[in-house]
Design a protein around this motif. Structure first.
Motif, PDB file in Angstrom:
ATOM      1  N   ILE A 194      -0.846   1.358 -11.919  1.00 27.32           N
ATOM      2  CA  ILE A 194       0.324   2.043 -12.463  1.00 27.32           C
ATOM      3  C   ILE A 194       1.439   1.009 -12.587  1.00 27.32           C
ATOM      4  O   ILE A 194       1.749   0.311 -11.619  1.00 27.32           O
ATOM      5  CB  ILE A 194       0.758   3.189 -11.551  1.00 27.32           C
ATOM      6  N   PRO A 195       2.022   0.905 -13.765  1.00 27.02           N
ATOM      7  CA  PRO A 195       3.063  -0.116 -13.938  1.00 27.02           C
ATOM      8  C   PRO A 195       4.314   0.212 -13.130  1.00 27.02           C
ATOM      9  O   PRO A 195       4.768   1.357 -13.119  1.00 27.02           O
ATOM     10  CB  PRO A 195       3.360  -0.067 -15.440  1.00 27.02           C
ATOM     11  N   LEU A 196       4.822  -0.763 -12.434  1.00 28.27           N
ATOM     12  CA  LEU A 196       6.099  -0.600 -11.753  1.00 28.27           C
ATOM     13  C   LEU A 196       7.200  -1.279 -12.567  1.00 28.27           C
ATOM     14  O   LEU A 196       8.362  -0.914 -12.486  1.00 28.27           O
ATOM     15  CB  LEU A 196       6.027  -1.208 -10.353  1.00 28.27           C
ATOM     16  N   GLN A 249       0.823  -1.203   0.000  1.00 24.59           N
ATOM     17  CA  GLN A 249       0.000   0.000   0.000  1.00 24.59           C
ATOM     18  C   GLN A 249       0.863   1.262   0.000  1.00 24.59           C
ATOM     19  O   GLN A 249       0.494   2.289  -0.561  1.00 24.59           O
ATOM     20  CB  GLN A 249      -0.941  -0.025   1.212  1.00 24.59           C
ATOM     21  N   ASP A 250       2.053   1.188   0.634  1.00 25.80           N
ATOM     22  CA  ASP A 250       2.978   2.322   0.581  1.00 25.80           C
ATOM     23  C   ASP A 250       3.301   2.688  -0.855  1.00 25.80           C
ATOM     24  O   ASP A 250       3.393   3.863  -1.214  1.00 25.80           O
ATOM     25  CB  ASP A 250       4.291   1.966   1.294  1.00 25.80           C
ATOM     26  N   LEU A 251       3.475   1.659  -1.670  1.00 28.66           N
ATOM     27  CA  LEU A 251       3.806   1.905  -3.069  1.00 28.66           C
ATOM     28  C   LEU A 251       2.639   2.547  -3.798  1.00 28.66           C
ATOM     29  O   LEU A 251       2.824   3.445  -4.609  1.00 28.66           O
ATOM     30  CB  LEU A 251       4.128   0.581  -3.743  1.00 28.66           C
ATOM     31  N   VAL A 252       1.438   2.067  -3.480  1.00 29.73           N
ATOM     32  CA  VAL A 252       0.267   2.623  -4.153  1.00 29.73           C
ATOM     33  C   VAL A 252       0.191   4.122  -3.903  1.00 29.73           C
ATOM     34  O   VAL A 252      -0.019   4.918  -4.810  1.00 29.73           O
ATOM     35  CB  VAL A 252      -1.025   1.936  -3.672  1.00 29.73           C
ATOM     36  N   SER A 253       0.409   4.505  -2.627  1.00 30.29           N
ATOM     37  CA  SER A 253       0.275   5.940  -2.346  1.00 30.29           C
ATOM     38  C   SER A 253       1.532   6.709  -2.743  1.00 30.29           C
ATOM     39  O   SER A 253       1.480   7.907  -2.902  1.00 30.29           O
ATOM     40  CB  SER A 253      -0.063   6.158  -0.869  1.00 30.29           C
ATOM     41  N   GLY A 254       2.666   6.014  -2.902  1.00 32.66           N
ATOM     42  CA  GLY A 254       3.906   6.734  -3.170  1.00 32.66           C
ATOM     43  C   GLY A 254       4.294   6.817  -4.625  1.00 32.66           C
ATOM     44  O   GLY A 254       5.077   7.675  -5.022  1.00 32.66           O
ATOM     45  N   VAL A 255       3.727   5.932  -5.440  1.00 34.68           N
ATOM     46  CA  VAL A 255       4.236   5.845  -6.800  1.00 34.68           C
ATOM     47  C   VAL A 255       3.864   7.071  -7.627  1.00 34.68           C
ATOM     48  O   VAL A 255       4.621   7.492  -8.502  1.00 34.68           O
ATOM     49  CB  VAL A 255       3.758   4.535  -7.475  1.00 34.68           C
TER      50      VAL A 255
END
Lengths: 1163, 491
Positions: free
Chosen positions: B375-377, B54-60
């Motif tokens: 969003i593609p990582l 979830q950190d990535l979702v909000s940070g990306v």
């Protein structure tokens, strides 16, 4: 019972001549009646006296000084110059008097504290007689009347004297008297021990109905000190007091407001002027950052009572405990001081009283804004200067629409308050019943407040040794709030920014524009008629009309659906048993219940209007915040006098359990106009709840010792156990020691006539602050009440996520403070003038802080709650009082003044700054913060220093403030690195006042009385956050034009035009509004908080109506504020009760000016 | 009387003593979860793991916006572009947001890993959880090293001594990342092993892709190639046939996706506006400002739009220009629009718009500013471009161009002839990366990594690039907290 004033009447130093002339014979009667109380004091009091050949008069004086006895005698019949010797150790007064009078024919009688030396021939007649000492002159008329006390009860034994003569008598058992006098008798005087002497012109009057009120003598006032009371003269700590007289002279909503400006070192601030708005009390400054700064309130011994449920009229007195000597009996809860509220108890007899008032409130001030033609001109100028298309509706504006939105959202609002009190006391029981009702509308539309209270205080004397009592209190409040200090969304801030060319209401149906001649144009779509109100639509040109700000009058209609209701009930019962003389045990059980119910609902937001429909869904949520508490206090107390040694002690146990449950249900999609859970869309309901239990278990003890009332020593200890901490950290020990020396009781001081009383005090002790969140020693995990998710799987299913919401510190414990207090109490001019002064130093340590840790530690929120922060508060406090009688004018005045020096002495992890606190969030002044720096004060405003306006393009481009043009604001490059950035910010000021003061002047003349209360602060700054929004026509640095201060007429328009106001241009850089010293204003003020003029009706006239007391008055509240502050009101407080935001004015709800009329009535 | 006296006294004493026992509650009774009762089940470990994702979702989004603005391709709504000399400041919040995201992931991984050895859960679960946590920590350390350079190395849950750590060298951080990712690649399941219910979690393929990329930074081309070959050997991934289909709400976790944020399906009614809201602001941010609710979520915010030069820089015939980038005056019909939007000519001072995330008004238009598309990582096209670079550096010119041309072919562009000239290859590769991966989180890092940022910014926008900016500044707030941290040279 008071004696000082009375002694002076018979003391040769002041009244020797008078005494000789006054051949007053006092006859005594009703020994049976008075005898009941006579024995108690004289029997309980043991005296030690060593007299070596002194006059009888001196002997009497010695007894008066070492006890509360007062002597009455006529020098014609008592040989006061006879020499006597005496060596009495721990004897009662009867035997001492027996020795002194031994060999004379005089006898004596003791009536409570009054000792009457009878002439030899007197046999103590048991029938009332009038006696005149010299019967040479003929009597022409007879005066008669009745004397009563404040509660309407007759007072027997009052001496009634014709002034300047020896003619007099005393009242009988019914308080009545008859006195034959000469026709030329001018003035009649009534006096009684412990009562104010009253004098009346006789004239043609022959009948007198007199009410004697208790004499004001601060030394013998009883002061509540926690689990008990003490006389002020025996006090070793620092305690301030407000009495019901003062409370009744101010029409306050809550008892907290009653303290404003009345006690040195107690700062009372209305955080919001809304009806029922919150009040902050700071005793000797701020005591904490993350836990509460509010003092501990104890109402009649009960903690955690919702003070808003108490009717201020029910209060007898409020004692404010300030130093450690006074507060340490409350141990871990006492860092912020303790406020002990004592409610009225019934006295003898039946008294019914009614108090009521009604009035109107109005805004004290409107801020100067551009009118519609100025606005239209400057708005287009702003657009044109920014290279934007101008709005034809504002070109050559000739319309007559000139909406003053500030006035549109405010109103003159009614207020009314009534209370009825029935008090009945008999030998066996005392009962007081009171009910009250308050109804107040706010000066901001839609805000209002109602309160209903019921109170019952009863005590029963079940036997000579057993006493029991019951207290019940219920308070219901309803409060309707509007958003008043939330950036541009606040109703008032909104009103400041709304365009004066926009109408509030409209008759034009559907969509329309407003043309430059002020008429609606139905071909446009800027506005939409929503129920008669003109609302901005999303079709409007976003460069001209901002979205996110709308018709504030309409918005107040939206908030009428968000009431808050609070119900607080308390029940308390006690029993007290005197085991042996002086040894008492007492048990008290307190139950309290509170329910805070509040709802928030929004109508569909009008700012997203598309094709006549309101786009956002209506939302509604209900919150219940319930608390209940049981509290059991058991004490054992002891009081003993042996000769000059007086010992009292108390020990006890106080157990408290506090349960709270917070539940919330939020929904959306309600049918229009219906707000309830049941009506909402079931699919949108989200429910959450947070229960908690906390327990506090305390043992405490206090011992007082004094020698001959001269040397006083007191020690207190308290052990507190709290459930909030890790098992190893649950218990804490607090305590204090204090000493006092009544120098005035020393022989060498006794000859200094000027000084009546002088006491020097000193105390030292520790207390704590336990109101910190429980279980912070554990790491906790959260899923945000089930709303924290990740999404997985082919069907994108929500799966629950969890995070560590708190990184526990097993060492978490209470905050501590060590307080030193040195002070003195001085009373001079026969007690007419008194001065109390204190120096205090409060060293607060282990303050709980969310201490920042580097983000790379991965700690949630990059902060860990730790005890690691220290701060000092020190200062001086002065309280001065004066009362005097000038003929028929009774005059009294008081003033208090306190200084506060606050300094941060330690931060954890060698930090030099605590977490910066945002004080505003809108785009204008992003970066508006306070910083708490090591060595500085708590919550310093922190920002840039302005450096004038760039007058030319060359000046702008060379300035270290990057990205500015001519006409833009420059800032100082403080660190001289060639660029202005966040490291150029400096402390700009502080919202904590260095000086607080208050005052009161009261006077009465015949039937008229007047009282004025003042309150103020100095050495304080306010961050006027409206400065950003109030001076820049580009809305919130986004899109759209808003109205601004009329100061914009003096804007920069070319080189040399202004060095303070930047240019008016749509494309002006954000830096023009950076948080800087431009926002900081002097917050010093002096307020006339209260002025009351009353008229009391002649009692004899009222008799026929069955009324014993009737007074009407006119009152003005918040009448005038002397200040340089430019916002609505310099009394700011802390928004959101956040101490780090103290003094930030986000556009708070200003205090209204109230004018009212009231009545006090007794039956 | 005497008796009553003693009864009272005794009663009092008894009460005082009795009250003391067990009176103070010592555990929370509110049902809240604490270290005392968490970490009992696999589900709890999993739930904590989801918090890391979830950190990535909000940070990306921040990560993406930051690199887009620095590359100068992106600009904010109607604002004067902040010059890089001002933008690249250690006080800028976006840098600390990026930093915090990485270290939040690291901190959470450390916490989870610390409780794992003693947990009473099946060994198979332990291995799987360790692999996943190591992957997330490895990815985060890789990101820290790639963007920030020297930074603190934290491998344990919070303890007070950590507040004064010194910086660890960038190489050591890469080594840590590589160690974590290498171990993870052994333990973490493949897509098939995860099963459809766990679609969206990191997989063995993800671990290989990031491992290959991390090795590119330390120029260990052999290891990078080995990791890439392992990924290809999984046989899981392929390019989607058309350019447009890669970005679609309706096509999440496609065969081209190696790893993407799993954005929340708002239609399930869980929108709470909390800080960890699923979904992306990019839909609102990248659509033209104030275009209207019928065309874009939130009516269009236009906070991250592209320059006209960006749209003009595509090769002619590049389908990615036609499909994915819109200019004023052009028509666009996203996935959710009921009608075709004609982009107004006057929008946003001649901006152009990426439509990778702007797919329409959304199902609850007006209510939400969040789009639901992922969003593609890391996606296969991006992997192939990296692989192309690795092969070239290994001297395998032909295969390098083959992979590059796969991407061009999909965009309907002619293949480039293989050439051994490194500059020619890198220029072609970087151009392809920008054309393919613009408005995605990773493309700009290849410019700073390969030292091509300066030439690009100069040629495209006439700006001077300072080599300092190849690394982000260590956030000032961190250095305020811990003065031992070194700042990157030039800041």
């Amino acid at each position: 019972m008071k004696k000082k004033g009375k002694i002076s009447r018979f003391d040769e130093r002041s009244a020797g001549n008078l005494l000789k002339k006054m051949k007053l014979l006092i006859a005594f009667f009703f020994i049976g009646l008075l005898g009941a109380s006579a024995s108690s004091y004289s029997q309980a009091t043991k005296l030690s006296l060593k007299l070596d050949r002194v006059t009888v008069k001196e002997a009497f004086k010695q007894i008066e000084r070492t006890s509360e006895f007062v002597f009455f005698y006529n020098e014609d019949y008592v040989d006061v110059n006879r020499m006597v010797s005496l060596n009495a150790i721990d004897e009662n007064v009867e035997s001492i008097l027996g020795e002194i009078l031994n060999g004379t024919k005089n006898t004596f009688k003791i009536y409570d504290r009054q000792i009457v030396i009878l002439p030899p021939e007197s046999k103590g007649s048991s029938t009332p007689i009038s006696v005149e000492a010299s019967a040479q002159e003929p009597q022409k008329k007879e005066l008669s009347g009745i004397v009563k006390d404040g509660n309407g009860l007759p007072i027997p034994g009052v001496s009634v004297v014709i002034k300047g003569t020896t003619i007099g008598t005393i009242t009988d058992v019914n308080g009545q008297f008859k006195l034959p006098v000469q026709t030329n008798a001018k003035t009649i005087a009534f006096s009684f021990v412990g009562m104010e002497t009253k004098e009346f012109a006789i004239g043609a009057k022959t009948s007198f109905a007199v009410v004697l009120s208790e004499q004001i003598n601060s030394l013998d006032e009883v002061v509540a000190v926690g689990y008990g009371t003490i006389k002020r003269k025996d006090l070793t700590g620092s305690v301030g007091q407000v009495t019901s007289d003062q409370i009744m002279k101010t029409e306050v909503t809550g008892l907290d407001q009653a303290l404003q400006g009345k006690i040195a070192g107690v700062q009372v601030t209305n955080n919001s002027g809304e009806p029922g708005g919150s009040v902050s009390i700071r005793i000797r400054g701020v005591g904490s950052i993350n836990s509460t700064n509010e003092p501990l309130f104890i109402i009649d011994g009960i903690p955690n009572v919702n003070i808003n449920s108490i009717n201020p009229t029910d209060i007898d007195r409020i004692d404010v405990l300030k130093d450690a000597a006074a507060t340490s009996i409350y141990g871990a809860k006492a860092t912020n001081g303790v406020i002990l509220v004592t409610t009225k108890q019934a006295k003898k007899g039946l008294v019914v009283s009614f108090d009521g008032y009604a009035g109107v409130q109005s805004m004290t001030k409107f801020l100067p804004q551009l009118n519609s033609s100025q606005f239209a001109q400057l708005a287009n100028e702003n657009l044109a200067n920014g290279g934007m298309a101008t709005n034809p509706a504002w070109t050559n504006y000739t319309g007559n629409i000139n909406t003053n939105w500030q006035k549109e959202v405010t109103q003159v609002a009614p207020i009314q308050n009534y209370s009825l009190n029935i008090s009945n006391g008999t030998e066996r029981s005392a009962t007081m019943l009171s009910i009250s009702y308050r109804d107040q509308k706010g000066v901001l539309l839609a805000s209002e407040y109602q309160r209903y209270t019921v109170r019952l205080n009863t005590t029963y004397n079940l036997s000579e040794k057993l006493k029991a009592g019951l207290t019940l209190n219920g308070g219901f409040t309803n409060k309707q709030s509007v958003i008043s200090q939330s950036d541009y969304n606040g109703i008032l801030n909104n009103a400041l920014q709304l365009q004066p060319t926009s109408p509030v209401r409209t008759n034009q149906t559907g969509f329309f524009d407003m043309t430059s001649n002020g008429t609606p144009d139905p071909s446009g779509k800027t506005f939409f008629n929503q129920g008669g109100y003109a609302l901005l639509t999303t079709y409007s040109n976003i460069n001209w009309y901002p979205s996110g700000i709308n018709n504030a009058v309409y918005e107040t209609k939206i908030y009428t659906n968000s009431p808050g209701k609070n119900q607080s009930i308390l029940a308390s019962a006690f029993a007290e048993y005197e085991v042996i003389k002086g040894l008492r045990i007492k048990s008290t059980l307190n139950l309290t219940f509170g329910n805070d119910f509040y709802t928030n609902s929004t109508l569909p937001s009008p700012s997203y209007l598309v094709i006549g429909t309101l786009r956002t869904l209506p939302t509604y949520n209900e919150n219940w915040d319930r608390s209940n508490q049981w509290n059991w206090i058991n004490t054992i107390s002891f009081d003993k006098t042996i000769g000059n040694h007086h010992i009292s002690a108390i020990a006890g146990i106080d157990a408290q359990k506090y349960y709270t449950t917070f539940s919330n249900i939020s929904t959306s999609n309600d049918p229009p106009g219906i707000y309830s859970i049941s009506a909402s869309d079931p699919n949108t309901r989200v429910a959450a709840g947070y229960p908690s239990i906390s327990a506090l278990l305390s043992q405490f003890g206090r011992a007082n010792y004094d020698f001959a009332g001269k040397y006083l020593v007191s020690a207190t200890i308290r052990r507190d156990g709290s459930s909030s901490f890790a098992p190893a950290k649950q218990y804490g020990l607090f305590g204090s020691g204090s000493v006092a020396w009544r120098i005035s009781q020393e022989n060498f001081m006794k000859n200094i006539e000027f000084i009546n009383d002088l006491k020097i005090r000193g105390s030292y002790g520790t207390v704590g602050n336990a109101s910190i969140p429980p279980f912070k020693y554990l790491s906790s995990y959260s899923n945000d009440a089930g709303t924290y998710f990740y999404t997985l799987g082919t069907n994108k299913t929500s799966v629950p996520a969890t995070y560590q919401s708190n990184t526990g510190d097993p060492n978490i414990h209470w905050e501590k403070s060590i307080q030193t207090d040195i002070g003195f109490d001085l009373s001079v001019l026969k007690g007419k003038l008194f001065l109390t002064a204190d120096y205090y130093n409060k060293q607060i340590s282990d303050m709980l802080g969310n201490f920042p840790v580097p983000a790379y530690t991965g700690v949630f929120g990059s902060s860990v709650l730790q005890n690691g922060f220290s701060m000092d508060n020190k200062g001086l406090e002065f309280a001065l009082g004066y009362h005097e009688k000038f003929g028929l004018v009774n005059f009294s005045a008081s003033a208090n003044f306190a200084t506060l020096q606050n300094k941060i002495t330690k931060l954890t992890n060698n930090n030099t700054t605590y977490v910066a606190q945002d004080i505003h969030t809108d785009n204008h002044n992003l970066g508006a913060i306070t910083e708490t720096l090591l060595g500085g004060r708590i919550g310093e405003f922190y920002g840039y220093l302005t450096n004038g306006i760039a007058q030319t393009a060359a000046e702008a481009s060379s300035d270290p403030t990057g990205g500015i043009s001519a006409g833009d604001r420059k800032y100082k490059d403080v660190n001289k690195d060639g660029i202005v950035n966040s490291s150029d910010r400096v402390p700009l000021g502080n919202g904590l006042p260095k000086y607080n003061f208050g005052g009161n002047v009261s006077a009465s003349y015949k039937s008229f009385d007047l009282s004025v209360f003042l309150n103020g602060q100095a050495g304080v700054q306010i961050a006027n956050m409206m400065t950003g929004t109030f001076y820049d026509m580009r809305f919130n640095n986004s899109t759209g034009i808003v109205n601004v201060s009329s100061d914009l007429m003096h804007r920069w328009t070319g080189p040399g035009t202004s060095n303070t106001m930047s240019r008016n241009a749509y494309n002006a850089p954000v830096s023009n509004d950076w948080f800087s010293n431009r926002y900081i204003q002097n917050g010093s003020y002096l307020k006339i908080t209260n002025l009351q003029i009353g008229y009391t009706f002649n009692e004899s006239l009222l008799k026929v109506l069955g009324i014993s007391h009737l007074r009407f008055y006119v009152e003005g509240q918040n009448l005038y504020t002397f200040t340089k502050y430019k916002g609505w009101d310099p009394e700011i407080g802390s928004p959101n009760q956040n101490v780090l935001q103290t003094g930030a004015d986000l556009g708070r709800y200003p205090l209204a000016r109230t004018v009212s009329i009231g009545v006090n009535c007794k039956f | 009387m005497k008796k009553i006296k003693y009864i009272f006294l005794c009663l009092g004493v008894v009460i005082m003593i009795a009250a003391c026992k067990n009176f103070l509650v010592t555990t929370p009774k509110d049902g809240s979860v604490s270290s005392a009762n968490y970490w009992q089940t696999t589900a709890q470990f999993d739930s904590f793991m989801f918090g890391i994702y979830q950190d990535l979702v909000s940070g990306v989004s921040n990560m993406l916006i930051l690199s887009e603005l620095i590359s100068q391709d992106g600009q904010t709504s109607g604002q004067i572009q902040v010059p890089l000399t001002q933008y690249m400041s250690a006080s800028r919040a976006e840098f600390s947001t990026h930093w915090n995201m990485c270290y939040d992931m690291i901190g959470k991984s450390n916490t989870l890993l610390s409780y794992l050895p003693t947990a009473s859960i099946p060994d198979a679960d332990k291995t799987r959880l360790e692999g996943e946590a190591l992957f997330l920590r490895g990815y985060a350390y890789f990101t820290v090293a790639a963007y920030f350079g020297n930074a603190p190395l934290v491998l344990k849950p919070y303890e007070p001594s950590q507040v004064s750590l010194n910086s660890t060298s960038r190489d050591s951080l890469f080594n840590q990342a590589i160690a974590d990712l290498t171990k993870s690649a052994i333990e973490i399941p493949t897509i098939a092993q995860w099963g459809s219910d766990n679609l969206g979690r990191a997989t063995k393929g993800t671990a290989y892709a990031i491992l290959a990329w991390a090795n590119m930074y330390i120029k260990n081309w052999a290891a990078a190639e080995a990791a890439s070959n392992s990924l290809i050997a999984l046989g899981t991934y392929n390019l989607l046939p058309t350019v447009r289909s890669v970005f679609s709400e309706w096509n999440p976790n496609s065969i081209e996706s190696i790893w993407e944020t799993q954005n929340q399906n708002i239609a399930d009614g869980k929108l709470t506006w909390s800080f960890h809201e699923g979904g992306t602001v990019l839909e609102a941010w990248t659509s033209p400002r104030s275009i209207g609710y019928q065309w874009a979520v939130g009516g269009g915010w236009g906070e991250l739009v592209a320059t006209p030069k960006f749209a003009a820089s595509f090769e002619s015939g590049d389908e990615r220009r036609v499909e994915m980038v819109k200019k004023p005056g052009e028509k666009y019909k996203g996935e959710q629009m009921t009608d075709t939007c004609l982009l107004p000519m006057n929008v946003e001072n001649l901006s152009t718009f990426s439509t990778k995330y702007w797919l329409g008004p959304g199902t609850l238009s007006g209510e939400s500013y969040y789009g639901q598309e992922d969003i593609p990582l890391m996606r296969y096209a991006e992997f192939l471009l990296n692989y192309s670079e690795i092969l070239f550096m290994e001297g395998k010119t032909g295969p390098a161009y083959d992979n590059l041309n796969k991407i061009r072919a999909r965009a309907k562009l002619a293949p480039l002839p293989a050439q051994t000239d490194q500059t020619v290859f890198i220029n072609a590769l970087q151009r392809e990366r920008r054309a393919e991966l613009n408005f995605e989180p990773n493309w700009w890092s290849h410019f700073t990594r390969t030292g091509t940022a300066a030439a690009y910014v100069q040629s495209m926008y006439g700006e001077t690039w300072n080599a300092t900016w190849n690394l982000y500044p260590i956030p000032q707030s961190e250095r305020d907290q811990n003065p031992h941290l070194s700042q990157n040279p030039g800041y």
